[in-house]
Design a protein around this motif. Structure first.
Motif, PDB file in Angstrom:
ATOM      1  N   TRP A 288       0.857  -1.197   0.000  1.00 61.86           N
ATOM      2  CA  TRP A 288       0.000   0.000   0.000  1.00 61.86           C
ATOM      3  C   TRP A 288       0.887   1.238   0.000  1.00 61.86           C
ATOM      4  O   TRP A 288       1.665   1.470   0.921  1.00 61.86           O
ATOM      5  CB  TRP A 288      -0.900  -0.023   1.229  1.00 61.86           C
ATOM      6  CG  TRP A 288      -1.829   1.142   1.416  1.00 61.86           C
ATOM      7  CD1 TRP A 288      -1.812   2.054   2.436  1.00 61.86           C
ATOM      8  CD2 TRP A 288      -2.945   1.511   0.595  1.00 61.86           C
ATOM      9  NE1 TRP A 288      -2.837   2.960   2.306  1.00 61.86           N
ATOM     10  CE2 TRP A 288      -3.544   2.653   1.174  1.00 61.86           C
ATOM     11  CE3 TRP A 288      -3.481   0.989  -0.579  1.00 61.86           C
ATOM     12  CZ2 TRP A 288      -4.666   3.270   0.630  1.00 61.86           C
ATOM     13  CZ3 TRP A 288      -4.603   1.605  -1.134  1.00 61.86           C
ATOM     14  CH2 TRP A 288      -5.179   2.731  -0.530  1.00 61.86           C
ATOM     15  N   GLU A 290       1.396   5.615  -1.368  1.00 59.95           N
ATOM     16  CA  GLU A 290       0.685   6.847  -1.713  1.00 59.95           C
ATOM     17  C   GLU A 290       0.282   6.849  -3.185  1.00 59.95           C
ATOM     18  O   GLU A 290      -0.767   7.377  -3.556  1.00 59.95           O
ATOM     19  CB  GLU A 290       1.550   8.060  -1.402  1.00 59.95           C
ATOM     20  CG  GLU A 290       1.754   8.315   0.084  1.00 59.95           C
ATOM     21  CD  GLU A 290       2.555   9.578   0.340  1.00 59.95           C
ATOM     22  OE1 GLU A 290       2.860  10.303  -0.635  1.00 59.95           O
ATOM     23  OE2 GLU A 290       2.884   9.837   1.517  1.00 59.95           O
ATOM     24  N   ALA A 293      -2.837   4.787  -3.481  1.00 60.39           N
ATOM     25  CA  ALA A 293      -3.955   5.487  -2.843  1.00 60.39           C
ATOM     26  C   ALA A 293      -4.466   6.631  -3.709  1.00 60.39           C
ATOM     27  O   ALA A 293      -5.677   6.852  -3.812  1.00 60.39           O
ATOM     28  CB  ALA A 293      -3.521   6.010  -1.475  1.00 60.39           C
ATOM     29  N   ARG A 301     -10.284   4.687  -1.027  1.00 60.05           N
ATOM     30  CA  ARG A 301      -9.030   5.040  -0.356  1.00 60.05           C
ATOM     31  C   ARG A 301      -9.200   5.064   1.159  1.00 60.05           C
ATOM     32  O   ARG A 301      -8.352   4.563   1.909  1.00 60.05           O
ATOM     33  CB  ARG A 301      -8.560   6.408  -0.859  1.00 60.05           C
ATOM     34  CG  ARG A 301      -7.193   6.825  -0.338  1.00 60.05           C
ATOM     35  CD  ARG A 301      -6.900   8.278  -0.693  1.00 60.05           C
ATOM     36  NE  ARG A 301      -7.170   8.544  -2.096  1.00 60.05           N
ATOM     37  CZ  ARG A 301      -7.833   9.610  -2.539  1.00 60.05           C
ATOM     38  NH1 ARG A 301      -8.311  10.502  -1.688  1.00 60.05           N
ATOM     39  NH2 ARG A 301      -8.022   9.786  -3.831  1.00 60.05           N
ATOM     40  N   HIS A 305      -7.324   2.798   3.816  1.00 62.99           N
ATOM     41  CA  HIS A 305      -6.516   3.486   4.833  1.00 62.99           C
ATOM     42  C   HIS A 305      -6.857   2.954   6.221  1.00 62.99           C
ATOM     43  O   HIS A 305      -5.944   2.689   7.032  1.00 62.99           O
ATOM     44  CB  HIS A 305      -6.770   4.993   4.769  1.00 62.99           C
ATOM     45  CG  HIS A 305      -6.105   5.765   5.867  1.00 62.99           C
ATOM     46  ND1 HIS A 305      -4.784   6.147   5.817  1.00 62.99           N
ATOM     47  CD2 HIS A 305      -6.577   6.203   7.073  1.00 62.99           C
ATOM     48  CE1 HIS A 305      -4.470   6.793   6.926  1.00 62.99           C
ATOM     49  NE2 HIS A 305      -5.539   6.842   7.706  1.00 62.99           N
ATOM     50  N   GLU A 309      -4.491   0.918   8.833  1.00 64.86           N
ATOM     51  CA  GLU A 309      -4.291   1.380  10.194  1.00 64.86           C
ATOM     52  C   GLU A 309      -4.940   0.462  11.228  1.00 64.86           C
ATOM     53  O   GLU A 309      -4.858   0.721  12.428  1.00 64.86           O
ATOM     54  CB  GLU A 309      -4.871   2.793  10.341  1.00 64.86           C
ATOM     55  CG  GLU A 309      -4.186   3.848   9.477  1.00 64.86           C
ATOM     56  CD  GLU A 309      -2.773   4.138   9.940  1.00 64.86           C
ATOM     57  OE1 GLU A 309      -2.540   4.177  11.159  1.00 64.86           O
ATOM     58  OE2 GLU A 309      -1.894   4.308   9.062  1.00 64.86           O
ATOM     59  N   VAL A 357      -6.475  11.890   2.609  1.00 67.83           N
ATOM     60  CA  VAL A 357      -7.259  10.673   2.379  1.00 67.83           C
ATOM     61  C   VAL A 357      -8.619  11.026   1.781  1.00 67.83           C
ATOM     62  O   VAL A 357      -9.199  10.256   1.019  1.00 67.83           O
ATOM     63  CB  VAL A 357      -7.422   9.878   3.694  1.00 67.83           C
ATOM     64  CG1 VAL A 357      -8.316   8.656   3.493  1.00 67.83           C
ATOM     65  CG2 VAL A 357      -6.064   9.447   4.225  1.00 67.83           C
TER      66      VAL A 357
END
Length: 406
Positions: A288, A290, A293, A301, A305, A309, A357
């Protein structure tokens, strides 16, 4: 004996009555029967599939070889057996419950010979099921996986140059029970000397079975993570880090991984939810980026994300919002040149999710009233207009009313 142009490999398991139309579509092909061979592998069927294949072999105008084996548990084994026996310059994998379009083999072989490409995609239509659409905009004699949408059709039902497959040892991974064709086809795309797309003629009909036994519908969620992992690792092995890899990674992230964290996630037990997050974590940690994303829609996205996390509670709240089909409010900034979509927890200090995000892509932003498209192109256009004003002489009016340069 003259080498056939194309070997049609058919892996068949409990394929009746769909096999009848499948073989009829092979028999009806316009290509000279002497240019075709069929290798059919009966994967331990008990419904008359093997008997019907042998009847077809007795009457078919082209060479037909029927092999029988104990059930292998998936499509990879029969396909590999057929590929190992193939003698054709090209190989086409035909599923026993699908069928070829008229003239399909003749057109695909002609395209490969004319363009010198290693893979040919013929237009696919669905019958009682959906089929991929985004790659059929126009016929392309030569393209590749980076400059077209072909990565969104990774099924095996394509024409492959056999020499390419043999040279690189490209075979179906028999340890995978779903997504094995995606791995095979993506590797062929990446190693091919060009790919052709036939968009103006239907070459393949993808048939939805009434009994729901189509292989792509089978298998538990753990198998989907296995499939995503295998495809991500293949892409990482064959494509250096950077925009090209990021572009291809969109495919396994959105098509294979993301659905595991969609509406069905709300119906999962807490144990399954945590298991899915644990299966996803190593994939997110490694693949994963940037760059990946930035290529996704805001809602996609944000979901991924939160998966990265491991924010189970926030993910569940987001999915509840999505399930209600509410529109996320648009928040304009920078004089209308930037749009954020305010999905749950936007600018919530407790959640701590970065604004980036929620940043809408230009395609999403264009639907928002008041949005003014910015970016590098707009900056260049403004600079060009300013330069023209500076370089163009101003005009003044002379006493007789005519215009003159200042």
């Amino acid at each position: 004996m003259t080498q056939p142009d194309v070997t049609v490999v058919i892996g068949a398991y409990e394929a009746m009555p769909y096999l009848v139309e499948c073989l009829a579509s092979v028999e009806a092909q316009t290509i000279d029967p002497g240019r075709v061979e069929v290798i059919a592998v009966d994967d331990g069927s008990t419904d008359g599939t093997g008997e019907y294949l042998r009847e077809f072999a007795d009457r078919a105008p082209m060479s037909v070889t029927v092999l029988r084996q104990e059930n292998s548990g998936g499509p990879s084994g029969p396909r590999n057996v057929g590929l190992g026996k193939a003698a054709g310059r090209y190989v086409f994998f035909l599923d026993a419950d699908d069928r070829l379009g008229p003239e399909a083999l003749e057109r695909m072989v002609a395209m490969a010979d004319r363009a010198g490409t290693d893979v040919v995609l013929g237009r696919v239509e669905g019958v009682n099921r959906s089929a991929p659409k985004s790659m059929w905009g126009r016929t392309l004699e030569r393209t590749d996986v980076f400059s077209s949408n072909i990565m969104f059709t990774l099924s095996a039902q394509k024409l492959f140059r056999r020499e390419l497959l043999d040279r690189h040892g490209i075979r179906f991974d028999e340890s995978l029970f779903t997504g094995e064709d995606a791995l095979f086809t993506m590797e062929a795309y990446l190693r091919a000397d060009g790919v052709s797309v036939i968009a103006d003629h239907t070459c393949y009909y993808l048939v939805g079975r009434d009994d729901g036994k189509h292989v792509t519908k089978s298998g538990g969620y753990v198998l989907r993570f296995d499939s995503a992992r295998a495809l991500m690792n293949l892409i990482a092995d064959l494509v250096p880090e950077g925009p090209r890899r990021d572009r291809l990674m969109v495919r396994p992230f959105t098509i294979t991984l993301l659905p595991q964290f969609g509406p069905r996630f709300l119906k999962d037990s807490d144990e399954v939810r945590r298991h899915k997050l644990s299966l996803a974590q190593p994939l997110m940690d490694v693949h994963w980026t940037e760059g990946v994303a930035a290529r996704l829609k805001v809602e996609e996205r944000l979901r991924l994300h939160l998966v990265a996390e491991q924010r189970l509670e926030l993910l569940t709240e987001l999915l509840e919002f999505v399930r209600t089909k509410q529109q996320a409010p648009a928040v304009l900034g920078r004089r209308g040149r930037r749009v954020h979509l305010a999905y749950p927890h936007f600018r919530d200090r407790t959640a701590g999710i970065p604004d980036s995000v929620y940043l809408a892509s230009p395609r999403e932003a264009r639907t928002v009233p008041g949005y003014r498209e910015g970016g590098a192109r707009s900056v260049l256009r403004r600079a060009a207009r300013k330069a023209r004003r500076v370089l163009t002489p101003s005009r003044r009016t002379t006493p007789d009313g005519s215009a003159a340069a200042a």
